[in-house]
Design a protein around this motif. Structure first.
Motif, mmCIF file in Angstrom:
data_model
loop_
_atom_site.group_PDB
_atom_site.id
_atom_site.type_symbol
_atom_site.label_atom_id
_atom_site.label_comp_id
_atom_site.label_asym_id
_atom_site.label_seq_id
_atom_site.Cartn_x
_atom_site.Cartn_y
_atom_site.Cartn_z
ATOM 1 N N ALA A 1 2.152 -2.085 -2.448
ATOM 2 C CA ALA A 1 1.604 -2.564 -1.179
ATOM 3 C C ALA A 1 1.800 -4.081 -1.069
ATOM 4 O O ALA A 1 1.861 -4.778 -2.084
ATOM 5 N N VAL B 1 -2.111 -9.011 -2.610
ATOM 6 C CA VAL B 1 -3.258 -9.191 -1.717
ATOM 7 C C VAL B 1 -3.552 -10.678 -1.577
ATOM 8 O O VAL B 1 -3.052 -11.504 -2.337
ATOM 9 N N VAL C 1 0.808 -7.550 1.795
ATOM 10 C CA VAL C 1 0.194 -8.013 3.040
ATOM 11 C C VAL C 1 1.181 -8.923 3.771
ATOM 12 O O VAL C 1 2.131 -9.434 3.171
ATOM 13 N N ALA D 1 -6.073 -3.845 2.345
ATOM 14 C CA ALA D 1 -5.364 -3.740 1.062
ATOM 15 C C ALA D 1 -6.239 -3.229 -0.082
ATOM 16 O O ALA D 1 -5.831 -2.313 -0.815
ATOM 17 N N GLY E 1 -0.468 -3.845 -5.586
ATOM 18 C CA GLY E 1 -0.199 -4.501 -4.314
ATOM 19 C C GLY E 1 -0.431 -6.006 -4.368
ATOM 20 O O GLY E 1 -1.211 -6.503 -5.194
#
Length: 267
Positions: free
Chosen positions: A13, A60, A15, A46, A58
């Protein structure tokens, strides 16, 4: 492969504003058999996306709720103020929060800057997203403070930005579920931290390193290394024990086998 087996994969993931291209490229070089899938998420979503298993790890923006999540801070971004190109602030190289006292400073709902007190004058209504706030700045309705990567992401020809001092800064971190620190997560942590493929934590899943090339030159003699001979006798010596010409007899006189003969005696 049986029906219950699932081929390995890794979901990452990220952002807005974070560019994972470099790390994805290294992953694909080291683990070509394990596909990496990128999952775009909003900053506020997130942490929950990681907890729900929508991604294995991820990027973040801190601060986040660290409950059940591990996080490694990676870098801190400069905060900038986005303004129209014809704005008075565009004439200077750097702006302070005090310089924005008379400005309408937009505060989008997805803002990730941890403000103690927002500078300037508040807008009547908060924009839903940073992208919406950029559109308002372009329309001449206020200015916007954001991490520099977001100013670049939403760049417009009619807008510019300047560094903003006295403002909080955005920190980017790599995060993952604390109880799901898998081998693949460890592998990606190693990539982000700059570990080489030959490091102790970076070799379990990566392709094996090629064997070192043999140096060019003469082949070593059987049973030994380099060019030194093996066995009992030393190279270059006469098999009968002499080096070069045979030695002379006793008292320095030439022996039977050698030495230099003298002149014959006269009769």
């Amino acid at each position: 492969m049986t029906g219950s087996e699932v081929p390995p994969s890794f979901r990452l993931a990220y952002v807005p504003g974070v560019t994972p291209t470099k790390w994805v490229r290294i992953w694909n070089e080291r683990l070509p058999g394990i596909p990496l899938t990128l999952v775009a998420v909003a900053p506020a979503d997130a942490p929950d996306a990681l907890r729900a298993g929508e991604a294995d790890a991820g990027f973040v923006r801190l601060p986040i709720d660290r409950t059940d999540l591990s996080a490694i801070p990676l870098y801190t971004e400069t905060t900038v103020v986005v303004i129209p190109k014809d704005h008075l602030v565009a004439a200077v190289e750097e702006v302070s929060t005090a310089d924005l006292a008379d400005e309408i400073v937009l505060h989008p709902l997805d803002d990730t800057l941890d403000w103690e007190a927002l500078p300037g004058r508040p807008a009547i209504e908060r924009p839903a997203t940073t992208e919406d706030a950029i559109e308002l700045v372009a329309a001449g309705i206020g200015v916007l403070a954001v991490p520099q990567s977001l100013a670049r992401l939403y760049h417009r020809k009619d807008l510019t930005y300047r560094p903003l001092t006295g403002a909080p800064e955005s920190r980017v971190a790599l995060s993952w579920p604390e109880e799901e620190t898998t081998d693949l997560v460890e592998e990606f942590i190693g990539i982000v931290r700059g570990r080489t493929v030959n490091s102790s934590r970076g070799r379990s899943l990566a392709a094996p390193a090629p064997a070192p090339a043999q140096p060019k030159g003469k082949r070593p003699a059987p049973g030994g290394t380099g060019s030194k001979p093996t066995g009992g006798k030393t190279a270059g010596k006469n098999p009968r024990g002499g080096a070069g010409a045979p030695k002379g007899g006793k008292g320095g006189n030439p022996g039977k086998g050698g030495g230099k003969r003298g002149k014959p005696r006269g009769r």
